[in-house]
Design a protein around this motif. Sequence first.
Motif, PDB file in Angstrom:
ATOM      1  N   PHE A  83       0.850  -1.020  -0.144  1.00  0.00           N
ATOM      2  CA  PHE A  83      -0.098  -0.235   0.026  1.00  0.00           C
ATOM      3  C   PHE A  83       0.886   1.318   0.017  1.00  0.00           C
ATOM      4  CE2 PHE A  83      -3.334   2.562   2.378  1.00  0.00           C
ATOM      5  CZ  PHE A  83      -4.235   2.848   1.159  1.00  0.00           C
ATOM      6  N   THR A  84       1.108   1.715  -1.121  1.00  0.00           N
ATOM      7  CA  THR A  84       2.317   2.662  -1.485  1.00  0.00           C
ATOM      8  C   THR A  84       1.793   4.155  -0.908  1.00  0.00           C
ATOM      9  OG1 THR A  84       1.803   3.050  -3.677  1.00  0.00           O
ATOM     10  CG2 THR A  84       3.518   1.359  -3.144  1.00  0.00           C
ATOM     11  N   LEU A  85       2.603   5.238  -1.018  1.00  0.00           N
ATOM     12  CA  LEU A  85       2.155   6.478  -0.742  1.00  0.00           C
ATOM     13  C   LEU A  85       1.296   6.800  -1.879  1.00  0.00           C
ATOM     14  CD1 LEU A  85       4.911   8.642   0.886  1.00  0.00           C
ATOM     15  CD2 LEU A  85       2.484   8.521   1.468  1.00  0.00           C
ATOM     16  N   ALA A  86       1.704   6.607  -3.315  1.00  0.00           N
ATOM     17  CA  ALA A  86       0.799   6.943  -4.250  1.00  0.00           C
ATOM     18  C   ALA A  86      -0.473   6.091  -4.409  1.00  0.00           C
ATOM     19  CB  ALA A  86       1.592   6.501  -5.687  1.00  0.00           C
ATOM     20  N   GLU A  87      -0.430   4.962  -3.876  1.00  0.00           N
ATOM     21  CA  GLU A  87      -1.909   4.204  -3.658  1.00  0.00           C
ATOM     22  C   GLU A  87      -2.682   4.977  -2.967  1.00  0.00           C
ATOM     23  OE1 GLU A  87      -4.836   1.177  -4.734  1.00  0.00           O
ATOM     24  OE2 GLU A  87      -3.074   2.126  -5.801  1.00  0.00           O
ATOM     25  N   ALA A  88      -2.129   5.396  -1.538  1.00  0.00           N
ATOM     26  CA  ALA A  88      -2.870   5.811  -0.423  1.00  0.00           C
ATOM     27  C   ALA A  88      -3.476   7.311  -0.877  1.00  0.00           C
ATOM     28  CB  ALA A  88      -1.852   6.300   0.587  1.00  0.00           C
ATOM     29  N   ARG A  89      -2.864   8.047  -1.621  1.00  0.00           N
ATOM     30  CA  ARG A  89      -3.380   9.255  -2.308  1.00  0.00           C
ATOM     31  C   ARG A  89      -4.430   9.213  -3.212  1.00  0.00           C
ATOM     32  NH1 ARG A  89       2.177  10.696  -2.266  1.00  0.00           N
ATOM     33  NH2 ARG A  89       2.708  12.090  -0.202  1.00  0.00           N
ATOM     34  N   LYS A  90      -4.303   8.038  -3.878  1.00  0.00           N
ATOM     35  CA  LYS A  90      -5.231   7.507  -4.827  1.00  0.00           C
ATOM     36  C   LYS A  90      -6.581   7.080  -4.122  1.00  0.00           C
ATOM     37  CE  LYS A  90      -6.420   4.212  -8.225  1.00  0.00           C
ATOM     38  NZ  LYS A  90      -5.887   2.770  -8.952  1.00  0.00           N
ATOM     39  N   VAL A  91      -6.426   6.482  -3.344  1.00  0.00           N
ATOM     40  CA  VAL A  91      -7.417   5.918  -2.276  1.00  0.00           C
ATOM     41  C   VAL A  91      -8.139   7.215  -1.575  1.00  0.00           C
ATOM     42  CG1 VAL A  91      -8.209   4.532  -0.307  1.00  0.00           C
ATOM     43  CG2 VAL A  91      -6.732   3.585  -1.893  1.00  0.00           C
ATOM     44  N   ALA A  92      -7.438   7.825  -1.289  1.00  0.00           N
ATOM     45  CA  ALA A  92      -7.990   9.157  -0.498  1.00  0.00           C
ATOM     46  C   ALA A  92      -9.248   9.826  -1.349  1.00  0.00           C
ATOM     47  CB  ALA A  92      -6.957  10.342  -0.215  1.00  0.00           C
ATOM     48  N   LYS A  93      -8.957  10.093  -2.659  1.00  0.00           N
ATOM     49  CA  LYS A  93     -10.243  10.667  -3.467  1.00  0.00           C
ATOM     50  C   LYS A  93     -11.645   9.841  -3.413  1.00  0.00           C
ATOM     51  CE  LYS A  93      -7.007  12.447  -6.586  1.00  0.00           C
ATOM     52  NZ  LYS A  93      -6.314  12.583  -8.164  1.00  0.00           N
ATOM     53  N   THR A  94     -11.316   8.553  -3.383  1.00  0.00           N
ATOM     54  CA  THR A  94     -12.555   7.612  -3.469  1.00  0.00           C
ATOM     55  C   THR A  94     -13.149   7.767  -1.713  1.00  0.00           C
ATOM     56  OG1 THR A  94     -11.796   6.343  -5.082  1.00  0.00           O
ATOM     57  CG2 THR A  94     -13.405   5.527  -3.526  1.00  0.00           C
ATOM     58  N   LEU A  95     -12.250   7.843  -0.848  1.00  0.00           N
ATOM     59  CA  LEU A  95     -12.279   7.646   0.689  1.00  0.00           C
ATOM     60  C   LEU A  95     -13.534   8.882   0.983  1.00  0.00           C
ATOM     61  CD1 LEU A  95     -11.804   5.642   2.911  1.00  0.00           C
ATOM     62  CD2 LEU A  95      -9.941   7.262   3.572  1.00  0.00           C
ATOM     63  N   GLN A  96     -12.882  10.333   0.302  1.00  0.00           N
ATOM     64  CA  GLN A  96     -13.596  11.328   0.751  1.00  0.00           C
ATOM     65  C   GLN A  96     -15.234  11.233   0.098  1.00  0.00           C
ATOM     66  OE1 GLN A  96     -10.444  13.972  -0.989  1.00  0.00           O
ATOM     67  NE2 GLN A  96     -10.701  15.021   0.888  1.00  0.00           N
TER      68      GLN A  96
END
Length: 271
Positions: A238-251
């Motif tokens: 679960f890389t930083l790039a993946e975490a930032r990508k997930v953040a958009k959906t999470l919001q």
Amino acid sequence: MRRRRKQGTAEAEELERDYSVRAVERVCLILNLLQESVDGITLNEVAQTTGLPKSSAFRYLWTLENHRYVERDEDGNLFRLGLGFVGMQSRHLEILRERARPSLDYLRDEFGETANLGLLDGDHVIYIDIVESRRGVRLAAHRGERVPLHCTALGKVIASRLSDERVRDLLKHTGLVKRTSSTLGTLDEYFDELTKVRRTGFAIDDRENEEDGRCVAAPLLGTHLPAAISVSGPAPRFTLAEARKVAKTLQKVAAGITTNPVPPQRAVLLG
């Protein structure tokens, strides 16, 4: 002389009893007012309802807040019922858990990592619900586990919705314990991080709570409860790039939990 002294003592005791009853009545008035309010009440409303001077009304509220029966919003202007009333809050928590569960299932299935629902409980965050990743190697806490504010994504994003004064007060009790080599070690670093979280609307725990763990969280803004959802996984995967990508959906999913009755899959697609 002895009779007068006894009489004076009796009068003092009677006055003390009267004052105690009035104090209890005022507390009951305040709590009833809080329970009836959806958005919270102001200090002026408390003073008007109880007939107290604002300074006295504030002391009542401060005492109740100190015992977690009352909490303030992020601006410090509105007062709401706090988590000290477990019985009063239990139904709210159950409703929140029921509404969030399909979204947590969706997040787990969409990203293959563990999805979490957390709530501020005193000076820590408690996991209210967890949907574990189906992968053999996964990052998962257990329901009811309490974690710090300063080194978790859930803690940081919930803290970002509080006033700086409230955050400082909470951290006085816990300190900034160094959980890993990446844990933020000073208040200045932490408040710099909160500034970024407030700007972006999400928080990342980049191996700050566990050396091999990474997590991203977004707040639930449509509820008076200080809650948030997150996705967590092993850092190598679960890389930083993946975490930032997930953040958009999470919001988007976080907004849908409290405002959108459609299933989370459709809510994300429609957004």
